[in-house]
Scaffold this motif. Structure first.
Motif, PDB file in Angstrom:
ATOM      1  N   ASP A   1       0.840  -1.196   0.000  1.00  0.00           N
ATOM      2  CA  ASP A   1       0.000   0.000   0.000  1.00  0.00           C
ATOM      3  C   ASP A   1       0.880   1.253   0.000  1.00  0.00           C
ATOM      4  O   ASP A   1       1.396   1.672   1.032  1.00  0.00           O
ATOM      5  CB  ASP A   1      -0.909  -0.013   1.237  1.00  0.00           C
ATOM      6  CG  ASP A   1      -1.869   1.172   1.286  1.00  0.00           C
ATOM      7  OD1 ASP A   1      -2.006   1.872   0.262  1.00  0.00           O
ATOM      8  OD2 ASP A   1      -2.469   1.397   2.354  1.00  0.00           O
ATOM      9  N   ASN A   2       1.068   1.816  -1.214  1.00  0.00           N
ATOM     10  CA  ASN A   2       1.914   3.008  -1.377  1.00  0.00           C
ATOM     11  C   ASN A   2       3.306   2.808  -0.763  1.00  0.00           C
ATOM     12  O   ASN A   2       3.815   3.664  -0.032  1.00  0.00           O
ATOM     13  CB  ASN A   2       1.236   4.234  -0.761  1.00  0.00           C
ATOM     14  CG  ASN A   2       0.033   4.700  -1.568  1.00  0.00           C
ATOM     15  OD1 ASN A   2       0.088   4.727  -2.788  1.00  0.00           O
ATOM     16  ND2 ASN A   2      -1.041   5.058  -0.891  1.00  0.00           N
ATOM     17  N   VAL A   3       3.894   1.684  -1.066  1.00  0.00           N
ATOM     18  CA  VAL A   3       5.241   1.364  -0.577  1.00  0.00           C
ATOM     19  C   VAL A   3       6.262   2.138  -1.407  1.00  0.00           C
ATOM     20  O   VAL A   3       6.311   2.003  -2.635  1.00  0.00           O
ATOM     21  CB  VAL A   3       5.505  -0.153  -0.676  1.00  0.00           C
ATOM     22  CG1 VAL A   3       6.906  -0.474  -0.163  1.00  0.00           C
ATOM     23  CG2 VAL A   3       4.462  -0.940   0.097  1.00  0.00           C
ATOM     24  N   ARG A   4       7.072   2.936  -0.751  1.00  0.00           N
ATOM     25  CA  ARG A   4       8.073   3.741  -1.452  1.00  0.00           C
ATOM     26  C   ARG A   4       9.413   2.997  -1.464  1.00  0.00           C
ATOM     27  O   ARG A   4       9.993   2.702  -0.417  1.00  0.00           O
ATOM     28  CB  ARG A   4       8.218   5.112  -0.792  1.00  0.00           C
ATOM     29  CG  ARG A   4       6.946   5.963  -0.892  1.00  0.00           C
ATOM     30  CD  ARG A   4       7.165   7.366  -0.352  1.00  0.00           C
ATOM     31  NE  ARG A   4       8.115   8.136  -1.157  1.00  0.00           N
ATOM     32  CZ  ARG A   4       7.799   8.798  -2.270  1.00  0.00           C
ATOM     33  NH1 ARG A   4       6.550   8.784  -2.718  1.00  0.00           N
ATOM     34  NH2 ARG A   4       8.724   9.475  -2.933  1.00  0.00           N
ATOM     35  N   VAL A   5       9.872   2.690  -2.675  1.00  0.00           N
ATOM     36  CA  VAL A   5      11.096   1.909  -2.871  1.00  0.00           C
ATOM     37  C   VAL A   5      12.105   2.754  -3.631  1.00  0.00           C
ATOM     38  O   VAL A   5      11.796   3.283  -4.712  1.00  0.00           O
ATOM     39  CB  VAL A   5      10.798   0.616  -3.662  1.00  0.00           C
ATOM     40  CG1 VAL A   5      12.065  -0.223  -3.807  1.00  0.00           C
ATOM     41  CG2 VAL A   5       9.699  -0.184  -2.988  1.00  0.00           C
ATOM     42  N   PRO A   6      13.320   2.932  -3.112  1.00  0.00           N
ATOM     43  CA  PRO A   6      14.331   3.744  -3.810  1.00  0.00           C
ATOM     44  C   PRO A   6      14.613   3.211  -5.206  1.00  0.00           C
ATOM     45  O   PRO A   6      14.613   1.992  -5.441  1.00  0.00           O
ATOM     46  CB  PRO A   6      15.570   3.619  -2.911  1.00  0.00           C
ATOM     47  CG  PRO A   6      15.036   3.217  -1.570  1.00  0.00           C
ATOM     48  CD  PRO A   6      13.825   2.377  -1.839  1.00  0.00           C
ATOM     49  N   VAL A   7      14.861   4.118  -6.143  1.00  0.00           N
ATOM     50  CA  VAL A   7      15.117   3.694  -7.528  1.00  0.00           C
ATOM     51  C   VAL A   7      16.337   2.792  -7.619  1.00  0.00           C
ATOM     52  O   VAL A   7      16.427   1.943  -8.528  1.00  0.00           O
ATOM     53  CB  VAL A   7      15.296   4.918  -8.458  1.00  0.00           C
ATOM     54  CG1 VAL A   7      13.999   5.674  -8.608  1.00  0.00           C
ATOM     55  CG2 VAL A   7      16.412   5.834  -7.955  1.00  0.00           C
ATOM     56  N   GLU A   8      17.286   2.941  -6.676  1.00  0.00           N
ATOM     57  CA  GLU A   8      18.478   2.073  -6.725  1.00  0.00           C
ATOM     58  C   GLU A   8      18.154   0.624  -6.395  1.00  0.00           C
ATOM     59  O   GLU A   8      18.998  -0.256  -6.550  1.00  0.00           O
ATOM     60  CB  GLU A   8      19.575   2.590  -5.793  1.00  0.00           C
ATOM     61  CG  GLU A   8      19.173   2.753  -4.345  1.00  0.00           C
ATOM     62  CD  GLU A   8      18.743   4.163  -4.002  1.00  0.00           C
ATOM     63  OE1 GLU A   8      18.898   4.557  -2.828  1.00  0.00           O
ATOM     64  OE2 GLU A   8      18.259   4.879  -4.917  1.00  0.00           O
ATOM     65  N   ASN A   9      16.916   0.345  -5.967  1.00  0.00           N
ATOM     66  CA  ASN A   9      16.502  -1.030  -5.679  1.00  0.00           C
ATOM     67  C   ASN A   9      15.806  -1.692  -6.863  1.00  0.00           C
ATOM     68  O   ASN A   9      15.265  -2.792  -6.737  1.00  0.00           O
ATOM     69  CB  ASN A   9      15.582  -1.068  -4.457  1.00  0.00           C
ATOM     70  CG  ASN A   9      16.350  -0.941  -3.157  1.00  0.00           C
ATOM     71  OD1 ASN A   9      17.441  -0.383  -3.133  1.00  0.00           O
ATOM     72  ND2 ASN A   9      15.806  -1.463  -2.075  1.00  0.00           N
ATOM     73  N   LEU A  10      15.819  -1.051  -8.020  1.00  0.00           N
ATOM     74  CA  LEU A  10      15.334  -1.675  -9.253  1.00  0.00           C
ATOM     75  C   LEU A  10      16.395  -2.663  -9.732  1.00  0.00           C
ATOM     76  O   LEU A  10      17.534  -2.274 -10.004  1.00  0.00           O
ATOM     77  CB  LEU A  10      15.093  -0.601 -10.322  1.00  0.00           C
ATOM     78  CG  LEU A  10      14.768  -1.090 -11.732  1.00  0.00           C
ATOM     79  CD1 LEU A  10      13.413  -1.790 -11.772  1.00  0.00           C
ATOM     80  CD2 LEU A  10      14.798   0.085 -12.716  1.00  0.00           C
TER      81      LEU A  10
END
Length: 386
Positions: free
Chosen positions: A216-225
């Motif tokens: 639910d609207n989990v914010r994941v840093p772009v470096e974790n792609l």
């Protein structure tokens, strides 16, 4: 053609067998019935380095070849298929990170994953999408230097322990074909909005949890792609699932071996009409069929593993998974028949094996879908028979 293990593999198998015989088999039935998490067994696997079997040596792992990888799951499943699940999902995701992760991701996560200090799994299956990977609905919208993830996942092994959990998402839900918009994000434990809702009750495959997850609207840093590039998620996941089919074939083999061992032992202990039931031709026919299918499964499993070692092997691993997962179903039923009424009792191992076996024909792609994968590989010439 050499069908024997090399010296290292023989020693490794002996080490695994000793661990299972001492630490797993004596407690498996009791702990499974009590719903007890196998904490001590997991610690033992970590001490043996088994959480690093698909992690490169430079990051502290064992980096096993596919045949040795299969050995691990055969032996663990001979003792308790549930603990093989704990290691299975972890190992597949470790391989995915090792193959496709950025150097920063590898350095950050793989050393801890190799020791078991960290654990992981794979956030793929959803309420309305399983074998049909492209049908997932979980989305990740780019917002500055974070992705905002929304959706849900089902049947996720290691969900309560995974740190990070690779989650398959759609970074471009409008892409056509759908796989071009799929990516994998590494979501760390404790991230706000990531919630394990419940453990899903199961007929078998106990010992490891299988959970429902809400995002639910989990914010994941772009470096974790994973890999740092969008749109590669399906290929990244499929490369891991190829090893996953070897995993399932080997698990099937381990459960079938145990079912045969139990049937053979019981047939020599049980007496009827003044003699061991192993003297009766009806019982002998079942034992002979079980042993024949078991050896065929063993050859199929290690043939598929050796093909993976030589390169991509969708058709070969698909055939092994199909054959072995169906052979184990027949094995547990025949073993139960040898046990007679006692086979229906939870005081005997075969009752647990009977509940564990059906999962193998479902996990890592249902057998009917895998038959289409095998057929396409044959038609394209990638897999050859004869």
């Amino acid at each position: 053609m050499d069908f024997t293990f090399n010296e290292d593999q023989q020693e490794f198998k002996a080490l695994l067998r000793a661990f299972v015989d001492k630490e797993v088999i004596p407690v498996a039935r009791e702990w499974e019935q009590a719903g007890r998490y196998p904490t001590e067994i997991v610690e033992g696997m970590a001490q043996m380095g088994l959480f690093g079997i698909t992690v490169p040596e430079e990051y502290g792992g064992l980096d096993l070849d596919p045949v040795s990888f299969a050995l691990v799951f055969e032996e663990l499943s001979r003792g308790w298929m549930g603990i093989a699940g704990i290691l299975g999902s972890h190992s597949l995701s470790c391989r995915m990170i090792a193959m496709h992760g950025t150097e920063e991701q590898k350095k950050k996560y793989l050393p801890g994953l190799a020791t078991g200090e960290r654990r992981t799994g794979l956030g793929l299956t959803e309420p309305d999408a399983g074998t049909d990977m492209q049908g997932i609905r979980t989305t990740a919208r780019l917002d500055g230097d974070h992705y905002v993830v929304n959706g849900s996942k089902m049947w996720i092994t290691n969900a309560r322990f995974a740190d990070p959990l690779p989650v398959v998402v759609k970074t471009d839900p409008t892409a056509s074909p759908a796989h071009r918009g799929m990516s994998v994000l590494l979501i760390e434990q404790g991230t706000p909005g990531f919630e394990v809702l419940k453990d899903i009750p199961k007929m078998g495959y106990k010992g490891t949890e299988s959970c429902e997850i809400l995002l639910d609207n989990v914010r994941v840093p772009v470096e974790n792609l994973v890999g740092g590039v969008e749109g590669k998620g399906m290929q990244q996941t499929l490369s891991a699932l190829e090893w996953g089919r070897v995993n399932i074939a080997a698990r099937s083999l381990g459960v079938a071996q145990r079912a045969f061992d139990e049937a053979l032992a019981y047939s020599q202990q049980r007496h009827a009409f003044g003699q061991q039931i192993s003297d009766f031709q009806a019982i002998q026919l079942k034992l002979a069929t079980m042993a024949t299918n078991l050896q065929a499964s063993r050859l199929m499993t290690y043939w598929a593993a050796s093909e993976v070692a030589a390169g991509r092997a969708d058709g070969e691993t698909g055939m092994a998974k199909i054959f072995c997962s169906e052979a184990v179903l027949e094995a547990v039923i025949d073993s139960m028949k040898v046990h007679g009424g006692y086979g229906f009792s939870s005081e005997y191992e075969i009752e647990r094996l009977y509940r564990d076996a059906p999962l193998m024909s479902i996990g890592e792609g249902t057998n009917d879908v895998l038959r289409t994968v095998v057929a396409k590989s044959l038609i394209s010439g990638k897999t050859k028979v004869g």
